[in-house]
Write an enzyme that holds these catalytic residues in place. Structure first.
Site, PDB file in Angstrom:
ATOM      1  CD  GLU A 222      -2.341  -1.216   2.844  1.00  0.00           C
ATOM      2  OE1 GLU A 222      -2.191  -0.265   3.627  1.00  0.00           O
ATOM      3  OE2 GLU A 222      -2.935  -2.262   3.140  1.00  0.00           O
TER       4      GLU A 222
ATOM      5  CE  LYS B 190       5.269   4.827   7.101  1.00  0.00           C
ATOM      6  NZ  LYS B 190       5.163   6.190   7.562  1.00  0.00           N
TER       7      LYS B 190
ATOM      8  CG  ASP C 150       4.139  12.419   5.267  1.00  0.00           C
ATOM      9  OD1 ASP C 150       4.072  12.025   6.446  1.00  0.00           O
ATOM     10  OD2 ASP C 150       4.993  13.216   4.862  1.00  0.00           O
TER      11      ASP C 150
ATOM     12  CE  LYS D  92       9.601   6.880   5.584  1.00  0.00           C
ATOM     13  NZ  LYS D  92      10.053   7.232   6.909  1.00  0.00           N
TER      14      LYS D  92
ATOM     15  CB  CYS E 160      23.012  45.615 -12.234  1.00  0.00           C
ATOM     16  SG  CYS E 160      23.388  44.123 -13.160  1.00  0.00           S
TER      17      CYS E 160
ATOM     18  CB  CYS F 234      19.831  45.097 -14.324  1.00  0.00           C
ATOM     19  SG  CYS F 234      21.011  45.945 -15.386  1.00  0.00           S
TER      20      CYS F 234
HETATM   21  S1  IVH Z   1      -0.311   0.160   8.692  1.00  0.00           S
HETATM   22  C1  IVH Z   1       1.128  -1.644  12.808  1.00  0.00           C
HETATM   23  N1  IVH Z   1      -0.617   1.306   6.397  1.00  0.00           N
HETATM   24  O1  IVH Z   1       2.552   4.948   9.070  1.00  0.00           O
HETATM   25  C2  IVH Z   1       1.198  -0.376  12.049  1.00  0.00           C
HETATM   26  N2  IVH Z   1       0.263   2.610   8.183  1.00  0.00           N
HETATM   27  O2  IVH Z   1       4.989   4.314  10.671  1.00  0.00           O
HETATM   28  C3  IVH Z   1       0.068  -0.354  11.119  1.00  0.00           C
HETATM   29  N3  IVH Z   1       0.721   4.911   7.571  1.00  0.00           N
HETATM   30  O3  IVH Z   1       1.202   5.134  12.273  1.00  0.00           O
HETATM   31  C4  IVH Z   1       0.155   0.770  10.232  1.00  0.00           C
HETATM   32  N4  IVH Z   1       0.044   4.784   5.486  1.00  0.00           N
HETATM   33  O4  IVH Z   1       0.154   6.508  10.490  1.00  0.00           O
HETATM   34  C5  IVH Z   1      -0.214   1.465   7.665  1.00  0.00           C
HETATM   35  N5  IVH Z   1      -0.992   2.178   4.292  1.00  0.00           N
HETATM   36  C6  IVH Z   1      -0.596   2.333   5.554  1.00  0.00           C
HETATM   37  C7  IVH Z   1      -0.109   3.561   6.040  1.00  0.00           C
HETATM   38  C8  IVH Z   1       0.312   3.661   7.364  1.00  0.00           C
HETATM   39  C9  IVH Z   1       0.542   5.575   6.422  1.00  0.00           C
HETATM   40  C10 IVH Z   1       1.294   5.490   8.797  1.00  0.00           C
HETATM   41  C11 IVH Z   1       0.469   5.243  10.019  1.00  0.00           C
HETATM   42  C12 IVH Z   1       1.377   4.608  11.006  1.00  0.00           C
HETATM   43  C13 IVH Z   1       2.730   4.944  10.467  1.00  0.00           C
HETATM   44  C14 IVH Z   1       3.706   3.877  10.850  1.00  0.00           C
END
Ligand code: IVH
Length: 699
Positions: free
Chosen positions: A122, A124, A126, A322, A416, A434
């Site tokens: 998935e 991640k 922010d 990451k 200038c 200028c």
């Molecule tokens: S799963 C057991 N899935 O990342 C942890 N977290 O560093 C389960 N986050 O606190 C988290 N996208 O705020 C999960 N697709 C995603 C995510 C995600 C962002 C964040 C979440 C978590 C932090 C962990």
């Protein structure tokens, strides 16, 4: 309060180094979780955490119970009621490379005794992690993560997030606990900052902190106005009803109950597949209306997840892979001034070199004096910089360091830096300039622009050769390039016959460039490619444009008095008239056949298009040109007013928005079909209304 020093003046012992790292990490946890105002980038934070983890692993005497490696950072603030999380909200271990991901995969394989397992990848997101609880389908509790055990009850605010369902649909169990990431969409963030800019207020630093701050402020109306959104990413066991046996099905259930689940999620069997997906997402990450800082890879089977369990506060069954960090904090060492081709004095930040998304950055743009003051950056400050995609890194703003003395406010020079002419700043113009059109720095920039790809396109004659031609006295006006000879060129150091011939051929063929290109190439202040097209759409020759008055020019839709005045004053200047004469003498075609304006050639007048994603037969810009040529307008964001969304490959959030708003979507094939038969964009509706009133219908 001062930032604990990251320096190690005299090789400290591992124990001492670990102590300093702990202090530093606690300090940054406070800034991040309690103030929503981190002073270092996520990348820098992760690097400190990694160093501490490595030290603790190598030297057991460095371990302490209160180490940040043992806890989830942050403690819930006191303003909202506190909520205990029955299942703690945890953090994730990080992978920064393919090797890290492979190591995680091997560990999981070993722990599962070689049993095969599938993985869900998935994005991640922010944003801000939240827990959502539903009883009998009603949203009853929404909480932040806080310190992982206890968070804040922000239910009222989360009720204002449109994509968090207030009531569930479909076949849901009596108690549902979902988790996800709430975020501030990037277009909302931009709008907020545009407004602050108009009001002369300091800009918000980034969407993450602004979004987190929005959820943790006390007025739910504010949340609604900012169009916050959520991506839901997990279904937790609320104890009463059996859940799906794997994570993928859990996501499908969430979606079927009305939760917003990211459609970029995928299931994979191997690290290879995940790495290919990672590369794909990394390339696309700037096309979305939200920020993602990596992937989260999760073992799919719930029984397997349970067998793997946790290591400290992190599940062994998941890992965050990451993306390279794109923001970092560093010192602003100096601000230098470059003179642009229109004479603008362009400030540039000289930075203490810092690695951002894999590249060392030491320069960044600062647009003008106003921009510098608005961001309140001063030489010597700690500043946050961003490098997004291939664009030039820019300074986001000043990072306050409590107790630190700051230098004086930045002032533009009065003369200038290249030719010492007194600098002018006109009312309504953000730039200092200028005014000396013979300023050597300006001429170099003008020549570079004149020969460039989007202008006269003299391939082979790059920046280096422009400098050499000027230094040798061979070119002191852009029209002089047309008098260059093969003998003159081959005499230049490192210029061979082949290159000289190529350059001369390209110079020759540039004489036939369309009028709009020539207008653009001249580098008239405020005449970019689009204005040049507007002028060429109305006038048949440079002479006609040179003879036009401000009133004539402002009759063109899209040309206001500021642009018109700039055009008139360009053609009034003796030096510029000489350039035009020089081009004419050289045989550059300064006129065009103008097609008579024909309303029937504008069958798409009144239609608004948004073009997104990657097209295979043309660039997005070309596609925009084609639809505009038929009278349509193009915009960059989808709204209810959009008539058509053209979605190429990997179309992202715009496609989702169009689908949500019911805007008809065309794929590339449809677009091509419509372009070749423009009238077919309309079909008469049942009431027999004609093309002007018929609503667009996908055919
Ligand atoms: S799963 C057991 N899935 O990342 C942890 N977290 O560093 C389960 N986050 O606190 C988290 N996208 O705020 C999960 N697709 C995603 C995510 C995600 C962002 C964040 C979440 C978590 C932090 C962990």
């Amino acid at each position: 309060m001062t930032i604990p020093s990251p320096e190690t003046p005299h090789n400290p012992s591992p124990v001492e180094r670990a102590r300093r790292l702990r202090d530093e990490l606690w300090f940054h946890n406070e800034r991040y979780y309690n103030d929503d105002a981190p002073v270092i980038s996520d990348g820098q934070y992760d690097a400190l955490m990694r160093e501490l983890r490595d030290l603790e692993a190598a030297y057991p005497e460095c371990r302490t119970a209160n180490s940040p490696t043992q806890m989830v950072g942050g403690s819930a603030s006191d303003r909202f009621p506190q909520v205990e999380h029955p299942i703690p909200m945890l953090s994730l271990a990080n992978a920064f490379s393919r090797e890290d991901l492979e190591a995680w995969h091997r560990r999981v394989t070993d722990l599962l005794d070689g049993q095969p397992f599938r993985m869900v990848a998935e994005l991640k997101i922010d944003g801000l992690a939240v827990r959502l609880v539903y009883r009998n389908g009603e949203f009853v509790l929404g909480a932040t993560r806080g310190n992982g055990q206890t968070g804040e009850d922000v239910t009222h605010n989360l009720r204002q997030v449109r994509s968090i369902p207030r009531t569930l649909t479909g076949d849901y169990p009596p108690v549902v606990e979902a988790r996800g990431e709430v975020y501030l969409p990037l277009d909302s963030f931009r709008r907020m900052n545009e407004e602050r800019e108009r009001n002369g207020e300091p800009l918000y630093a980034n969407p993450r902190n602004t979004g987190a701050g929005t959820i943790r402020q006390l007025d739910p109306e504010v949340v609604r106005d900012r169009n916050m959104e959520i991506w839901t990413y997990s279904l937790n066991d609320a104890g009463d009803t059996p859940l799906p046996g794997n994570h993928w099905d859990a996501l499908a259930s969430l979606e079927s109950w009305g939760f917003r689940v990211n459609d970029r999620n995928r299931v994979f069997d191997s690290v290879d597949e995940i790495c290919a997906y990672y590369d794909e997402m990394l390339a696309l990450r700037h096309d979305w209306n939200y920020e993602a800082d990596g992937l989260v890879v999760k073992v799919n089977g719930i029984t397997q997840q349970n067998a793997l369990g946790f290591a400290g506060r992190e599940p062994r069954w998941a890992i965050a892979y990451k993306f390279p960090a794109e923001r970092a904090n560093t010192r602003l060492l100096d601000i230098v001034i470059n003179v642009g081709r229109t004479g603008s004095l362009n400030p540039q930040a000289i930075l203490d070199p810092v690695v951002v998304s894999g590249a060392t950055v030491q320069h960044a743009s600062l647009h003008n004096e106003e921009d510098i003051h608005r961001k309140d950056v001063r030489i010597g400050d700690l500043v946050e910089i961003e490098r997004a995609g291939d664009v030039i890194p820019h300074v986001i703003g000043h990072v306050p360091v409590p107790g630190e003395e700051r230098g004086p406010e930045f002032r533009m020079p009065e003369r200038c830096p290249e030719c010492e002419t007194a600098v002018v700043k006109e009312l309504g113009d953000a730039m200092h300039r200028c005014p000396n059109s013979a300023c050597p720095a300006q001429f170099f920039e003008s020549l570079k622009h004149f020969v460039s790809r989007g202008a006269m396109d003299m391939d082979g004659l790059g920046e280096r050769w422009c400098r050499i031609l000027i230094d040798r006295g061979l070119v002191s006006d852009v029209s002089h390039v047309y008098s260059l000879t093969a003998e003159q060129l081959v005499e230049l150091d490192r210029m061979g016959d082949k290159l000289a011939t190529r350059i001369l051929t390209n110079i020759e063929s540039s004489k036939q460039r369309p009028l709009a290109r020539i207008l653009f190439a001249l580098g008239i202040l405020h005449v970019g490619a689009e204005v040049a097209e507007l002028l060429a759409g109305r006038y048949a020759s440079i002479d006609d444009i040179a003879a036009a008055s401000v009133d004539d020019l402002t009759e063109i839709d899209g040309i206001g008095p500021r642009i018109a005045e700039s055009i008139v004053s360009y053609f009034a200047a003796q030096r510029n008239r000489q350039t035009i004469a020089g081009l004419r003498d050289a045989g550059v075609q300064l006129w065009q056949e103008l097609a008579p304006v024909d309303e029937t050639a504008q069958p798409w007048k009144g239609q608004t298009f948004v073009i997104t994603g990657t097209l295979s037969s043309m660039t997005r810009r070309e596609a925009e040109g084609k639809v505009k040529a038929l009278g349509a307008t193009t915009t960059s964001s989808v709204s209810r007013k959009t008539n058509w969304l053209v979605a190429g490959a990997s179309a992202g959030s715009k496609l989702a928005t169009a689908e949500r708003l019911g805007v008809p979507v065309l794929d590339e094939e449809h677009l091509l079909a419509l372009l070749s038969s423009p009238d077919s964009i309309f079909i008469e509706d049942a009431a027999g209304r004609g093309p002007e009133t018929a609503s667009p219908t996908l055919i």
